[in-house]
Scaffold this motif. Sequence first.
Motif, PDB file in Angstrom:
ATOM      1  N   VAL A  68      49.449 -12.183  15.180  1.00 31.96           N
ATOM      2  CA  VAL A  68      48.827 -13.010  14.145  1.00 31.96           C
ATOM      3  C   VAL A  68      48.525 -14.401  14.681  1.00 31.96           C
ATOM      4  CG1 VAL A  68      49.177 -14.121  11.905  1.00 31.96           C
ATOM      5  CG2 VAL A  68      49.818 -11.731  12.216  1.00 31.96           C
ATOM      6  N   ALA A  69      49.456 -14.951  15.434  1.00 28.68           N
ATOM      7  CA  ALA A  69      49.230 -16.272  16.027  1.00 28.68           C
ATOM      8  C   ALA A  69      48.009 -16.258  16.937  1.00 28.68           C
ATOM      9  CB  ALA A  69      50.469 -16.722  16.802  1.00 28.68           C
ATOM     10  N   LYS A  70      47.853 -15.204  17.732  1.00 30.37           N
ATOM     11  CA  LYS A  70      46.694 -15.097  18.622  1.00 30.37           C
ATOM     12  C   LYS A  70      45.408 -14.970  17.813  1.00 30.37           C
ATOM     13  CE  LYS A  70      44.784 -14.867  22.657  1.00 30.37           C
ATOM     14  NZ  LYS A  70      44.807 -16.064  23.561  1.00 30.37           N
ATOM     15  N   GLN A  71      45.428 -14.144  16.787  1.00 29.01           N
ATOM     16  CA  GLN A  71      44.236 -13.978  15.954  1.00 29.01           C
ATOM     17  C   GLN A  71      43.874 -15.284  15.258  1.00 29.01           C
ATOM     18  OE1 GLN A  71      46.087 -10.702  13.795  1.00 29.01           O
ATOM     19  NE2 GLN A  71      44.391  -9.361  14.377  1.00 29.01           N
ATOM     20  N   ALA A  72      44.869 -15.940  14.692  1.00 24.20           N
ATOM     21  CA  ALA A  72      44.601 -17.156  13.925  1.00 24.20           C
ATOM     22  C   ALA A  72      44.109 -18.288  14.815  1.00 24.20           C
ATOM     23  CB  ALA A  72      45.853 -17.579  13.164  1.00 24.20           C
ATOM     24  N   THR A  73      44.754 -18.499  15.965  1.00 30.83           N
ATOM     25  CA  THR A  73      44.297 -19.565  16.849  1.00 30.83           C
ATOM     26  C   THR A  73      42.903 -19.272  17.391  1.00 30.83           C
ATOM     27  OG1 THR A  73      45.503 -18.538  18.695  1.00 30.83           O
ATOM     28  CG2 THR A  73      46.605 -20.336  17.525  1.00 30.83           C
TER      29      THR A  73
END
Length: 287
Positions: free
Chosen positions: A96-101
């Motif tokens: 999720v962190a990768k997608q969001a950033t």
Amino acid sequence: MRFTYAEAMTDPSFYLPLAKAAEDAGYTSMSVADSLVYPKESDSVYPYTADGNREFLEDKAFIETFTLIAAMGAVTRTIRFTPFVLKLPVRPPVLVAKQATSVAHLTGGRLGLGVGLSPWREDFAVMGVPWERRGRRMDEAIDIVRGLSGGGYFEYHGEFFDVPPVKMAPAGPFPILVGGHSEAALRRAVVRGDGWMHAGGGDDLDGLLAALNRIRAAEGKADAPFEIHVISPDAYTPDGVKRLEDKGVTDVIVGFRAPYRKGPDTEPLAKKIEKLGRFAENVIARV
């Protein structure tokens, strides 16, 4: 006051032109609904309808949240996109962190990451995640997403997740907005989030706002920047918007059709654009 346009469970080909129309009309943001699967059999209930029925979701098209935001971001310049809300604890938080950033970078920082607990046990089951202690899992996931979006090396060692020192690029902060009406959700929004998202329904908005203010004061955050996104009948008139603003609301979420109906959305795209434009003329331009 800022204005969020809400549209969901409609023809997927409508979203890009609706995002462009909402931006041109002066809306600050557009919400993006999140749904993973529709189970054949279920005992779960939806907490924001009077009877708890969830059949309105069957056969509705849901484009994956970050994919849809990236597509709409590519055809717009200023409007922000806010998942309403991403079911965070059923997903791997590092992903999720990768997608969001990535989405935040591609859109020039136009992401407000709305997150919440899924009310469906089936979402947890199909993703291989235990239903039990989902609140604590959510807390850890928020901490990880925030930590990895900071840009430096980050590590985390919790009850559910163990992340060695790693960093991501691109990175960069974005507001994390927490949805939910329980005391735990309100506290989570204050302690771990940058704002709160109200889901509508029959719960007492004034009571929720009072509880939120009480928690903010107790945590020493009464004067800290904090977004409050609400659904309210008051949002549809200039006077009503002023009343909400006086209560501390920063963002109102408005939609122009009843979303909890079975069957396909038959409203034409042109009609949707007409409605969002009329609201902008009658309300946004007058507050």
